[in-house]
Design a protein around this motif. Structure first.
Motif, short mmCIF file in Angstrom:
data_model
loop_
_atom_site.label_atom_id
_atom_site.label_comp_id
_atom_site.label_asym_id
_atom_site.label_seq_id
_atom_site.Cartn_x
_atom_site.Cartn_y
_atom_site.Cartn_z
N CYS A 368 0.86 -1.18 0.00
CA CYS A 368 0.00 0.00 0.00
C CYS A 368 0.89 1.23 0.00
N LYS A 369 0.79 2.05 -1.02
CA LYS A 369 1.62 3.23 -1.15
C LYS A 369 0.76 4.49 -1.08
N PRO A 370 1.32 5.60 -0.56
CA PRO A 370 0.53 6.82 -0.35
C PRO A 370 0.60 7.79 -1.52
N PHE A 371 -0.40 8.65 -1.57
CA PHE A 371 -0.39 9.81 -2.45
C PHE A 371 -1.22 10.89 -1.78
N ILE A 372 -0.99 12.13 -2.15
CA ILE A 372 -1.77 13.25 -1.62
C ILE A 372 -2.72 13.71 -2.71
N GLY A 373 -3.99 13.55 -2.45
CA GLY A 373 -5.00 13.89 -3.45
C GLY A 373 -6.36 13.39 -3.02
N GLU A 384 2.61 -3.62 -10.59
CA GLU A 384 3.42 -3.24 -9.44
C GLU A 384 2.98 -3.93 -8.16
N ALA A 385 1.84 -4.63 -8.21
CA ALA A 385 1.24 -5.25 -7.02
C ALA A 385 1.13 -4.20 -5.90
N THR A 386 0.56 -3.03 -6.25
CA THR A 386 0.52 -1.90 -5.33
C THR A 386 -0.88 -1.29 -5.31
N LEU A 387 -1.38 -1.06 -4.11
CA LEU A 387 -2.65 -0.37 -3.91
C LEU A 387 -2.33 1.05 -3.44
N TYR A 388 -2.71 2.04 -4.24
CA TYR A 388 -2.42 3.44 -3.92
C TYR A 388 -3.58 4.04 -3.12
N LEU A 389 -3.24 4.58 -1.94
CA LEU A 389 -4.24 5.14 -1.03
C LEU A 389 -3.83 6.56 -0.63
N PRO A 390 -4.82 7.44 -0.40
CA PRO A 390 -4.48 8.81 0.04
C PRO A 390 -3.92 8.81 1.45
N VAL A 391 -3.07 9.79 1.73
CA VAL A 391 -2.47 9.93 3.06
C VAL A 391 -3.54 10.32 4.07
N MET A 392 -3.49 9.70 5.25
CA MET A 392 -4.44 10.00 6.31
C MET A 392 -3.71 10.54 7.53
N PHE A 419 -17.55 8.59 -0.86
CA PHE A 419 -16.85 8.61 0.42
C PHE A 419 -17.23 7.41 1.27
N ALA A 420 -18.49 6.99 1.20
CA ALA A 420 -18.91 5.79 1.93
C ALA A 420 -18.13 4.57 1.44
N ARG A 421 -17.87 4.49 0.16
CA ARG A 421 -17.08 3.38 -0.38
C ARG A 421 -15.64 3.43 0.16
N TYR A 422 -15.11 4.63 0.27
CA TYR A 422 -13.75 4.78 0.81
C TYR A 422 -13.68 4.32 2.26
N VAL A 423 -14.67 4.70 3.06
CA VAL A 423 -14.71 4.26 4.46
C VAL A 423 -14.83 2.75 4.53
N ASN A 424 -15.65 2.16 3.66
CA ASN A 424 -15.77 0.70 3.62
C ASN A 424 -14.43 0.04 3.28
N GLY A 443 3.72 5.02 4.97
CA GLY A 443 3.41 6.44 4.84
C GLY A 443 1.97 6.74 4.51
N VAL A 444 1.10 5.73 4.48
CA VAL A 444 -0.31 5.98 4.20
C VAL A 444 -0.98 6.65 5.39
N ILE A 445 -0.63 6.23 6.61
CA ILE A 445 -1.13 6.87 7.82
C ILE A 445 0.03 7.59 8.49
N LEU A 446 -0.15 8.87 8.74
CA LEU A 446 0.90 9.65 9.38
C LEU A 446 0.94 9.32 10.87
N LYS A 447 2.15 9.34 11.41
CA LYS A 447 2.30 9.06 12.84
C LYS A 447 1.80 10.25 13.65
N GLY A 448 0.83 9.97 14.52
CA GLY A 448 0.24 11.03 15.32
C GLY A 448 0.08 10.63 16.76
#
Length: 537
Positions: A368-373, A384-392, A419-424, A443-448
Motif C-alpha cells: 500500500c503506497k501513499p499519495f496526496i490527493g 506493481e502489485a501496489t494499492l495506492y491510497l491517500p495519506v491519512m 466517500f462511503a465506499r472509501y470508508v468501507n 506512509g499511508v497513515i501519518l504518525k500522530g
C-alpha cells in the motif's frame, strides 16, 4: 378565537392559535420571495436510526452552533465564550450597536436562514436571528484562532478536542451565506460589488486552511488559484468536496440544486430503499452449515438419548461424549475465521470482502503506497502489485468527522456515495494493529497521537456503510482487482479448498456420530433384554 363544527363551538387551543398567527405572518412576509432564489438545504438533522448507533458522534457535547442545539440547557456554559467572541471580531462601536448592525439585517434574511435547514424551527424572527448571529460570530472567531496563532490567541479553543469534533458535526454547521452576511454586517457600510468576490475568496481561503488542518484525508490545495474554488455550503461541505473532488469543486458559482432526499445511510448496511451493492458477500454463504450448529445439535441428541435410556446408557455413551466434547469449533475456527483475511461469511453489517493489509503483504506481496490527493485517485496496479491510497492524518476527532461526512454524503442530491465506499475500503483492510503499523511504515497513515490499537479500534467500530450504485467507482474497481490478484495465489487457493472440504466433513461427522450412537443404543437395549453378560461369561 373559536371554531364551529357539527358538535357545537369549540375554543381553538393556544398552540393552534399560535400556528395560525405564525403561518399568516410567514405568508405576508414571504409571498413576494422567489423560491428559485432561496439557498439550497444544506444542514440536515441526523435521523434517529443513525444517531442511536453512536449519539456522541452526531450530537454536540460542548458547543452548539445553529438553531438545532443552541437552546439545550446543558450547553449554556459556553454562552459567555460566545459573547466574548463577538467582542474579539468586532469594534467597540459595533458591539454596542450589535442589534442594529447585525440582528436587524439577519431578521430581513429570515426566509433565507430557514431555507438552509431541513428541520422545522419553531422560533420567531428575532430569536432565530440572535442564534445565528451569536453562533456565527463565535465560529468566525474559532476559524481566526486556528489560522492566526499568536500570543493573543486563546489556546483553550485550539487544544480542545471536543470543540474540534463539535464544529465538524453536520447538525452544527453554519451556512456559508450566513457567515458572509455576518462579516458584511460587521463592516457597517455595504460592500461595493467589485469587492464582494474578494470577500468570498478571503472567507473561502480561511475555510480551506481549516479543512486542511482538520481533514482526516490529506488533499492538495492550489494556493495560487484559490479564487477558482467553489463557494461551499458550509465547512463540512467544503471538506467533503475537497476529499472526494467532485467535478463542481472548482466551479465559480454556488450550486443551487435542491436537496431531493433525506439521509438514508445506516451503519448496518441497510437503507430505506437500498439496492444491492455491487460489492456484497454471496447470498449462498449465509446458507452454509456452520460447524458450531452441527456440534450443538449433536450435544442435544446426546442429552435426549441419555434421558430416554436406561441407567447404563451414560456409560455406553461415554466414548461418543468424549468425541463430542472436543472443541471442534475452536479448531475449525482457525480456518473458518480465515488466516488469509478473506471474509467468507459476511453478514449485512460486516466488512466488505477484501483481505487486510497484513494478509495482502504476507500472502500476495501487495503493498500500500501513499499519495496526496482525492479519493478518486485510488487505484490498484497489477504490474506493481501496489494499492495506492491517500495519506491519512488521524487523531481522536477522526471518527466523528468520518461519520458526519458519510451522513452528509447520503443526504445531498445526486450523490455517488464515493466517500462511503472509501470508508468501507479502509474498514475492510484494517483489522488489527499490525495493519495500522504497515500503513504507517508505508506512509499511508501519518504518525500522530493515536496508537496502532486505537486506530484499528476506530475503523473496526465503524460498521459497513450502505453504498449501492448503478455505476462502479474507481474504488470498487480497485477492490475487484485486489481480490482477483489475491485469489490467483497458489497458497490462497489451497487453503480455501481445504476449508471447503473441512466444512463438508462436518456433515459426514454428524452422520457417522448419529449412526454410531444408534448402534450403541441398540446394542445396549439388546444386551439388557437377553442378558449378554451371562452369555459372554
Amino acid at each position: 378565537m373559536e371554531r364551529t363544527n357539527s358538535l357545537g363551538t369549540v375554543p381553538l387551543s393556544s398552540s393552534a392559535r399560535g400556528w395560525v398567527e405564525r403561518i399568516s405572518n410567514i405568508f405576508r412576509n414571504e409571498i413576494a420571495i422567489n423560491i428559485d432564489h432561496l439557498p439550497p438545504v444544506s444542514v440536515f438533522a441526523i435521523p434517529k436510526t443513525l444517531s442511536l448507533q453512536k449519539p456522541e458522534a452526531y450530537t454536540p457535547q460542548l458547543i452548539a452552533l445553529g438553531p438545532y442545539h443552541h437552546l439545550r440547557p446543558e450547553l449554556y456554559q459556553m454562552e459567555r465564550y460566545k459573547l466574548a467572541a463577538i467582542k474579539e471580531i468586532s469594534t467597540p462601536e459595533q458591539t454596542f450597536n450589535f442589534e442594529h448592525v447585525v440582528i436587524n439585517k439577519l431578521k430581513e434574511k429570515d426566509p433565507y436562514i430557514r431555507a438552509c435547514y431541513n428541520k422545522f424551527m419553531d422560533y420567531d424572527q428575532e430569536t432565530l436571528a440572535w442564534i445565528v448571529a451569536i453562533d456565527g460570530c463565535f465560529f468566525l472567531h474559532v476559524v481566526h484562532s486556528y489560522l492566526v496563532q499568536d500570543e493573543t490567541t486563546d489556546r483553550r479553543l485550539l487544544d480542545n478536542t471536543i470543540i474540534t469534533r463539535d464544529i465538524m458535526m453536520l447538525e452544527n454547521q453554519i451556512p456559508f451565506i450566513l457567515l458572509k452576511e455576518i462579516r458584511k454586517s460587521l463592516h457597517i457600510c455595504s460592500t461595493p460589488d467589485n469587492q464582494r468576490k474578494d470577500e468570498d475568496i478571503e472567507l473561502i481561503s480561511m475555510l480551506l486552511q481549516l479543512c486542511d488542518t482538520l481533514s482526516p484525508v490529506k488533499f492538495s490545495i492550489d494556493k495560487m488559484n484559490q479564487d477558482r474554488y467553489r463557494r461551499p455550503l458550509h465547512l463540512l461541505d467544503m471538506m467533503y468536496h475537497m476529499i472526494v473532488n467532485v467535478p463542481d469543486c472548482v466551479s465559480g458559482s454556488l450550486i443551487n440544486d435542491p436537496i431531493q432526499r433525506v439521509p438514508l445511510y445506516t451503519e448496518s448496511g441497510n437503507s430505506l430503499n437500498s439496492p444491492s451493492s455491487s460489492i456484497t458477500s454471496s447470498s449462498s454463504s449465509s446458507k452454509k452449515e456452520d460447524p458450531d450448529i452441527v456440534h450443538n445439535n449433536l450435544d442435544a441428541i446426546l442429552d435426549l438419548v441419555e434421558s430416554m435410556g436406561t441407567k447404563r446408557t451414560k456409560d455406553l455413551l461415554k466414548p461418543v461424549m468424549v468425541v463430542s466434547s472436543i472443541p471442534w469449533s475452536t479448531i475449525s475456527g482457525i480456518f473458518r475465521k480465515s488466516n488469509l483475511g478473506i471474509h467468507e461469511e459476511n453478514s449485512e453489517d460486516s466488512e466488505i470482502s477484501i483481505p487486510s493489509v497484513s494478509h495482502l503483504w504476507r500472502y500476495a506481496k501487495v503493498q500500500c503506497k501513499p499519495f496526496i490527493g482525492s479519493i478518486n485517485e485510488i487505484k490498484f496496479l497489477v504490474e506493481e502489485a501496489t494499492l495506492y491510497l491517500p495519506v491519512m492524518n488521524l487523531n481522536s476527532s477522526t471518527e466523528v468527522i468520518l461519520r458526519n461526512l458519510v451522513a452528509y454524503e447520503a443526504a445531498i442530491s445526486k450523490s455517488t456515495l464515493e466517500f462511503a465506499r472509501y470508508v468501507n475500503l479502509m474498514n475492510g483492510i484494517i483489522d488489527t494493529a499490525e495493519d495500522v503499523r504497515l500503513l504507517k511504515q508505508n506512509g499511508v497513515i501519518l504518525k500522530g497521537g493515536l496508537t496502532d490499537d486505537e486506530i484499528a479500534e476506530q475503523f473496526n467500530g465503524m460498521k459497513r456503510c450502505y453504498a449501492g450504485s448503478d455505476q462502479k467507482s474507481n474504488i470498487e474497481i480497485a477492490i475487484e482487482k485486489v481480490n482477483k490478484f489475491y485469489d490467483k495465489k497458489l497458497f490462497v487457493r489451497t487453503v480455501r479448498r481445504f476449508k471447503k472440504n473441512l466444512y463438508a466433513s462436518w456433515k459426514c461427522l454428524a452422520l457417522v456420530s448419529t449412526v454410531v450412537l444408534l448402534i450403541l443404543l441398540s446394542l445396549q437395549t439388546f444386551c439388557e433384554f437377553y442378558e449378554c453378560r451371562k452369555i459372554w461369561q
